[in-house]
Design a protein around this motif. Structure first.
Motif, PDB file in Angstrom:
ATOM      1  N   GLU A   1       4.922  21.415   7.427  1.00 47.16           N
ATOM      2  CA  GLU A   1       4.583  20.414   8.402  1.00 47.16           C
ATOM      3  C   GLU A   1       3.491  19.585   8.165  1.00 47.16           C
ATOM      4  O   GLU A   1       2.520  19.944   7.409  1.00 47.16           O
ATOM      5  CB  GLU A   1       3.988  21.043   9.784  1.00 47.16           C
ATOM      6  N   ILE A   2       3.751  18.088   8.182  1.00 44.27           N
ATOM      7  CA  ILE A   2       2.761  17.094   7.954  1.00 44.27           C
ATOM      8  C   ILE A   2       1.801  17.358   9.096  1.00 44.27           C
ATOM      9  O   ILE A   2       2.156  17.294  10.118  1.00 44.27           O
ATOM     10  CB  ILE A   2       3.225  15.702   8.065  1.00 44.27           C
ATOM     11  N   VAL A   3       0.251  17.561   8.518  1.00 46.21           N
ATOM     12  CA  VAL A   3      -0.716  18.013   9.585  1.00 46.21           C
ATOM     13  C   VAL A   3      -1.833  16.683   9.368  1.00 46.21           C
ATOM     14  O   VAL A   3      -2.722  16.915  10.337  1.00 46.21           O
ATOM     15  CB  VAL A   3      -1.308  19.237   9.183  1.00 46.21           C
ATOM     16  N   GLY A   4      -1.781  15.730   8.513  1.00 46.46           N
ATOM     17  CA  GLY A   4      -2.694  14.586   8.319  1.00 46.46           C
ATOM     18  C   GLY A   4      -2.055  13.585   7.483  1.00 46.46           C
ATOM     19  O   GLY A   4      -1.131  13.995   6.733  1.00 46.46           O
ATOM     20  N   SER A   5      -2.740  12.418   7.804  1.00 44.94           N
ATOM     21  CA  SER A   5      -2.136  11.213   6.805  1.00 44.94           C
ATOM     22  C   SER A   5      -3.328  10.483   6.808  1.00 44.94           C
ATOM     23  O   SER A   5      -4.272  10.279   7.732  1.00 44.94           O
ATOM     24  CB  SER A   5      -1.131  10.763   7.340  1.00 44.94           C
ATOM     25  N   LEU A   6      -3.245   9.339   5.757  1.00 48.23           N
ATOM     26  CA  LEU A   6      -3.803   8.188   5.830  1.00 48.23           C
ATOM     27  C   LEU A   6      -3.090   7.089   5.049  1.00 48.23           C
ATOM     28  O   LEU A   6      -2.393   7.547   4.071  1.00 48.23           O
ATOM     29  CB  LEU A   6      -5.310   8.332   5.364  1.00 48.23           C
ATOM     30  N   ALA A   7      -3.407   6.035   5.158  1.00 43.01           N
ATOM     31  CA  ALA A   7      -2.780   5.018   4.451  1.00 43.01           C
ATOM     32  C   ALA A   7      -3.774   4.222   3.719  1.00 43.01           C
ATOM     33  O   ALA A   7      -5.137   4.082   4.148  1.00 43.01           O
ATOM     34  CB  ALA A   7      -2.250   3.674   5.429  1.00 43.01           C
ATOM     35  N   VAL A   8      -3.308   3.538   2.669  1.00 46.70           N
ATOM     36  CA  VAL A   8      -4.224   2.931   1.690  1.00 46.70           C
ATOM     37  C   VAL A   8      -3.564   1.296   1.563  1.00 46.70           C
ATOM     38  O   VAL A   8      -2.220   1.389   1.276  1.00 46.70           O
ATOM     39  CB  VAL A   8      -4.228   3.464   0.452  1.00 46.70           C
ATOM     40  N   THR A   9      -4.303   0.234   1.845  1.00 39.79           N
ATOM     41  CA  THR A   9      -3.755  -0.969   1.529  1.00 39.79           C
ATOM     42  C   THR A   9      -4.550  -1.598   0.904  1.00 39.79           C
ATOM     43  O   THR A   9      -5.932  -1.300   0.503  1.00 39.79           O
ATOM     44  CB  THR A   9      -3.655  -1.857   3.180  1.00 39.79           C
ATOM     45  N   TYR A  10      -4.091  -2.602   0.249  1.00 40.25           N
ATOM     46  CA  TYR A  10      -5.283  -3.477  -0.965  1.00 40.25           C
ATOM     47  C   TYR A  10      -5.405  -4.748  -0.607  1.00 40.25           C
ATOM     48  O   TYR A  10      -5.098  -5.434   0.233  1.00 40.25           O
ATOM     49  CB  TYR A  10      -3.932  -3.868  -2.091  1.00 40.25           C
ATOM     50  N   GLU A  11      -6.683  -4.944  -1.099  1.00 37.49           N
ATOM     51  CA  GLU A  11      -7.600  -6.285  -0.818  1.00 37.49           C
ATOM     52  C   GLU A  11      -8.094  -6.736  -2.252  1.00 37.49           C
ATOM     53  O   GLU A  11      -8.940  -5.917  -2.987  1.00 37.49           O
ATOM     54  CB  GLU A  11      -8.664  -6.130   0.043  1.00 37.49           C
ATOM     55  N   TRP A  12      -7.489  -7.725  -2.745  1.00 36.19           N
ATOM     56  CA  TRP A  12      -7.885  -8.324  -4.080  1.00 36.19           C
ATOM     57  C   TRP A  12      -9.298  -8.979  -3.971  1.00 36.19           C
ATOM     58  O   TRP A  12      -9.592  -9.718  -2.873  1.00 36.19           O
ATOM     59  CB  TRP A  12      -7.008  -9.229  -4.678  1.00 36.19           C
ATOM     60  N   SER A  13     -10.065  -8.568  -4.778  1.00 34.42           N
ATOM     61  CA  SER A  13     -11.672  -9.231  -5.099  1.00 34.42           C
ATOM     62  C   SER A  13     -11.696 -10.200  -6.211  1.00 34.42           C
ATOM     63  O   SER A  13     -11.789  -9.600  -7.322  1.00 34.42           O
ATOM     64  CB  SER A  13     -12.460  -8.137  -5.055  1.00 34.42           C
TER      65      SER A  13
ATOM     66  N   GLY B   1       0.782  -1.167   0.066  1.00 34.33           N
ATOM     67  CA  GLY B   1       0.027   0.112   0.018  1.00 34.33           C
ATOM     68  C   GLY B   1       0.856   1.304  -0.100  1.00 34.33           C
ATOM     69  O   GLY B   1       1.868   1.335  -0.250  1.00 34.33           O
ATOM     70  N   PHE B   2       0.341   2.324   0.368  1.00 29.90           N
ATOM     71  CA  PHE B   2       0.864   3.531   0.528  1.00 29.90           C
ATOM     72  C   PHE B   2       0.239   4.432   1.541  1.00 29.90           C
ATOM     73  O   PHE B   2      -0.693   4.414   1.943  1.00 29.90           O
ATOM     74  CB  PHE B   2       1.003   4.297  -1.096  1.00 29.90           C
ATOM     75  N   TYR B   3       1.132   5.601   1.997  1.00 23.26           N
ATOM     76  CA  TYR B   3       0.714   6.555   2.677  1.00 23.26           C
ATOM     77  C   TYR B   3       0.552   7.768   1.914  1.00 23.26           C
ATOM     78  O   TYR B   3       1.182   8.201   1.030  1.00 23.26           O
ATOM     79  CB  TYR B   3       1.429   7.003   3.824  1.00 23.26           C
ATOM     80  N   LEU B   4      -0.663   8.569   2.233  1.00 24.94           N
ATOM     81  CA  LEU B   4      -0.776  10.187   1.906  1.00 24.94           C
ATOM     82  C   LEU B   4      -0.871  10.942   2.916  1.00 24.94           C
ATOM     83  O   LEU B   4      -1.118  10.695   4.042  1.00 24.94           O
ATOM     84  CB  LEU B   4      -2.074  10.559   1.078  1.00 24.94           C
ATOM     85  N   VAL B   5       0.170  12.048   2.718  1.00 28.39           N
ATOM     86  CA  VAL B   5       0.016  13.029   3.658  1.00 28.39           C
ATOM     87  C   VAL B   5      -0.420  14.308   3.074  1.00 28.39           C
ATOM     88  O   VAL B   5      -0.188  14.765   1.936  1.00 28.39           O
ATOM     89  CB  VAL B   5       1.575  13.018   4.231  1.00 28.39           C
ATOM     90  N   ALA B   6      -0.738  15.220   4.426  1.00 28.82           N
ATOM     91  CA  ALA B   6      -1.172  16.678   3.919  1.00 28.82           C
ATOM     92  C   ALA B   6      -0.081  17.424   4.803  1.00 28.82           C
ATOM     93  O   ALA B   6       0.002  17.314   6.010  1.00 28.82           O
ATOM     94  CB  ALA B   6      -2.568  16.889   4.578  1.00 28.82           C
ATOM     95  N   GLU B   7       0.457  18.485   3.917  1.00 29.11           N
ATOM     96  CA  GLU B   7       1.518  19.436   4.523  1.00 29.11           C
ATOM     97  C   GLU B   7       0.883  20.688   4.590  1.00 29.11           C
ATOM     98  O   GLU B   7      -0.030  21.203   3.755  1.00 29.11           O
ATOM     99  CB  GLU B   7       2.606  19.446   3.770  1.00 29.11           C
ATOM    100  N   LYS B   8       1.152  21.517   5.671  1.00 33.07           N
ATOM    101  CA  LYS B   8       0.845  22.962   5.699  1.00 33.07           C
ATOM    102  C   LYS B   8       1.897  23.578   6.151  1.00 33.07           C
ATOM    103  O   LYS B   8       2.451  23.439   7.236  1.00 33.07           O
ATOM    104  CB  LYS B   8      -0.398  22.923   6.523  1.00 33.07           C
ATOM    105  N   GLY B   9       2.557  24.564   5.558  1.00 30.15           N
ATOM    106  CA  GLY B   9       3.606  25.427   5.845  1.00 30.15           C
ATOM    107  C   GLY B   9       4.740  24.403   6.227  1.00 30.15           C
ATOM    108  O   GLY B   9       5.653  24.464   7.017  1.00 30.15           O
TER     109      GLY B   9
END
Length: 150
Positions: free
Chosen positions: A62-74, A52-60
């Motif tokens: 500085e990282i102020v938020g994040s989320l991870a995405v992982t995968y599930e095969w259907s 998977g991967f992480y996304l981050v949100a930066e402001k000035g």
């Protein structure tokens, strides 16, 4: 939201992501995670994009938020579900659209990839604020219960 930079996380974000995960676990489940294990787990995603991967949100800067995405095969759908995990926004930056921006970015990346059939996440039963946010973004409670074992 013009002053927010959204990007995929890189190795130098390891400490911030580890701290965010630690804070999220304490805040949402009153759990203190083993920091070494957690750091290795975060690094596992950063070093192994097949997980998977992480996304981050930066402001000035500085990282102020994040989320991870992982995968599930259907196999039923011949495509992937993207699981959203490890959502965290610093308290001073909440209710400013940061999670919404991260989620929108993940959806855009999924559309580019072309083989994502949906998004899933789990949320604590008592975390009504998070549930309201997810519903506001168009997510719905699904028909499945979650079970686990060791």
């Amino acid at each position: 939201m013009q002053d927010i930079l959204l990007r995929q996380a890189v190795a130098s974000d390891l400490e911030a992501l580890t701290q965010f995960n630690q804070a999220m676990a304490l805040e949402t489940e009153n759990k203190t995670l083993d920091e070494n294990t957690l750091r290795q787990g975060v690094n596992g995603i950063l070093r192994h994009p097949q997980f998977g991967f992480y996304l981050v949100a930066e402001k000035g800067g500085e990282i102020v938020g994040s989320l991870a995405v992982t995968y599930e095969w259907s196999d039923w759908r011949n495509s992937l579900f993207w699981w959203i995990q490890s959502v965290y926004v610093l308290p001073a930056h909440r209710r400013q659209g940061i999670y919404s921006a991260l989620y929108t970015k993940a959806k855009a990346l999924a559309a580019e990839q072309g083989n994502v059939c949906g998004f899933r996440l789990y949320v604590e039963k008592d975390n009504l604020a998070a549930q309201a946010t997810y519903q506001h973004l168009g997510m719905q409670e699904c028909q499945y219960f979650m079970y686990q074992s060791k």
